[in-house]
Design an enzyme around this catalytic site. Structure first.
Site, short mmCIF file in Angstrom:
data_model
loop_
_atom_site.label_atom_id
_atom_site.label_comp_id
_atom_site.label_asym_id
_atom_site.label_seq_id
_atom_site.Cartn_x
_atom_site.Cartn_y
_atom_site.Cartn_z
N HIS A 107 -15.20 9.04 -10.54
CA HIS A 107 -16.70 9.70 -10.22
C HIS A 107 -16.30 10.67 -9.10
O HIS A 107 -15.37 10.34 -8.00
CB HIS A 107 -17.70 8.55 -9.14
N HIS A 109 -17.82 13.08 -5.74
CA HIS A 109 -19.55 13.14 -5.18
C HIS A 109 -19.73 14.86 -5.56
O HIS A 109 -18.93 15.50 -4.38
CB HIS A 109 -19.12 12.44 -3.67
#
Length: 144
Positions: A107, A109
């Site tokens: 992932h 940010h």
């Protein structure tokens, strides 16, 4: 967790991708899911996770899926910037616990930064108000 452990299909992001755990969505297509961080470091903190992969980090992402995924990361970052007009924008990704990773599904940010405002602690503190996150998600999604 180090760079050499196995993918855990029960991690929180995998559960979100399967619809087992709710999230406040910003983008949801065949390549990626973007949603508001429940423990935001700044207002508008958004996460982008790839779909249909068991990659714990960037090193494990299949090369053929990287381009389309990174296009989604960029699309969401542009939308965050347009919606919230921050002074700056952090786009970051961690690989392994020693690097700061706390959820072991790849992932990125996207964290808006404003002059004079400190970041809150990563993955800590009290969860954000869901209605506030929904309002931010709607503002960001309007630019996608």
């Amino acid at each position: 967790m180090t760079l050499h452990d196995q993918y855990d299909p029960d991690n929180i992001f995998a559960k979100m991708l399967r619809g087992e755990v709710p999230c406040v969505k910003v983008l949801d297509d065949d390549v990626a899911l973007a949603f508001m961080d429940i423990f935001p470091q700044a207002e508008g903190h958004t996460l982008v996770v790839p779909k249909d992969v068991e990659a714990r980090n960037l090193l494990e992402m299949p090369a053929e899926k990287l381009g389309p995924y990174m296009e989604r990361v960029q699309k969401v970052a542009v939308a965050v910037e347009k919606a919230l007009k921050p002074d700056g924008l952090v786009v970051t990704q961690f690989n392994g616990a020693p690097a700061g990773q706390t959820v072991y599904h790849l992932h990125f940010h996207i964290i808006p930064r404003n002059e004079g405002e400190s970041l809150r602690r990563h993955a800590g503190g009290d969860p954000a108000d869901t209605e506030t996150l929904k309002g931010l998600a709607d503002r960001i999604a309007a630019y996608i």
